[in-house]
Design a protein around this motif. Structure first.
Motif, short mmCIF file in Angstrom:
data_model
loop_
_atom_site.label_atom_id
_atom_site.label_comp_id
_atom_site.label_asym_id
_atom_site.label_seq_id
_atom_site.Cartn_x
_atom_site.Cartn_y
_atom_site.Cartn_z
N LYS A 67 -19.39 -6.13 -0.28
CA LYS A 67 -20.18 -7.32 -0.37
C LYS A 67 -20.86 -7.12 -1.91
O LYS A 67 -21.54 -6.10 -1.86
N TYR B 116 -24.24 -12.63 0.09
CA TYR B 116 -23.63 -13.81 0.63
C TYR B 116 -22.09 -13.66 0.07
O TYR B 116 -21.24 -14.80 0.57
N PHE C 161 -20.64 -14.82 3.41
CA PHE C 161 -21.43 -14.21 4.49
C PHE C 161 -22.69 -15.13 4.49
O PHE C 161 -23.43 -15.74 3.79
N GLU D 195 -24.29 -11.07 11.21
CA GLU D 195 -23.87 -12.01 10.30
C GLU D 195 -22.67 -13.00 10.58
O GLU D 195 -21.87 -12.42 11.23
N PHE E 278 -19.32 -15.11 9.01
CA PHE E 278 -18.67 -14.97 7.79
C PHE E 278 -17.43 -16.04 7.78
O PHE E 278 -16.89 -16.45 8.96
N ARG F 276 -13.63 -16.57 5.45
CA ARG F 276 -12.72 -16.06 4.48
C ARG F 276 -11.50 -16.73 4.11
O ARG F 276 -11.04 -17.65 5.04
N ARG G 101 -17.00 -6.32 15.28
CA ARG G 101 -16.58 -7.52 14.46
C ARG G 101 -15.52 -8.18 15.47
O ARG G 101 -14.72 -7.79 15.81
#
Length: 178
Positions: free
Chosen positions: A57, A61, A99, A107, A109, A111, A152
């Motif tokens: 990261k 963000y 993010f 969080e 996200f 992608r 996750r």
């Protein structure tokens, strides 16, 4: 006079450089290891893989991550009177990740990336290996139990460029911040 102005500008840039470097946060690195389930559109094929990821990261963000998988659950498909075994050999992909921190431990996200997948089909003593390049996009969430270790979950859509096929990949992983 020009020499004095240029020297003053150089000294100002030299003294401001450490302040500019301090304003950019150090990258936060993370890794994950888990299981991915892949379902191909238009075919009754479900495959499974162990998936590892490593990411950075760059800001709270935005970041990048790389992903690699190797197949652990194969499937078979019957076409007419012929049954073929489908083996999932591997996947490799790279992503840009956006993010949205909800709180320090949770969080969301999204992608977007590009990858390759290799499958092998074998029937009646004949084996064919095929790889496919794909544009990948998806969403997910990370939840950290103690700020460092967590879980996750994500969904990724693979749009293959070679034959126009598509696949959905659902993953659940252990994730750790470094």
């Amino acid at each position: 006079m020009k020499t004095i102005l240029l020297s003053t500008a150089a000294i100002a840039m030299f003294t401001a450089a450490p302040a500019m470097a301090q304003s950019w946060p150090a990258p936060e690195y993370y890794g994950s290891l888990g299981y991915s389930h892949m379902e191909a559109d238009g075919a009754d094929v479900e495959l499974g893989a162990i998936t590892g990821r490593f990411g950075a990261k760059l800001t709270p963000y935005f970041g990048f991550e790389g992903e690699g998988s190797f197949g652990v659950r194969d499937d078979e498909v019957t076409i007419g009177a012929v049954t073929a075994d489908i083996d999932h050999n591997y996947d490799l992909a790279a992503y840009g990740v956006a993010f949205l921190p909800v709180n320090p431990n949770f969080e969301l996200f999204a992608r977007l990336g590009y990858g390759t997948t290799e499958l092998e089909a074998s029937a009646a003593g004949v084996s064919v290996t095929e790889d496919g390049e794909s544009w990948n996009y998806g969403v997910g969430a990370n939840y950290f139990f103690d700020g460092q270790n967590g879980v996750r979950g994500d969904w990724t859509r693979r749009d293959f460029t070679d034959d126009g096929g598509e696949a959905d990949v659902y993953s659940v992983s252990y994730i750790r911040r470094f």
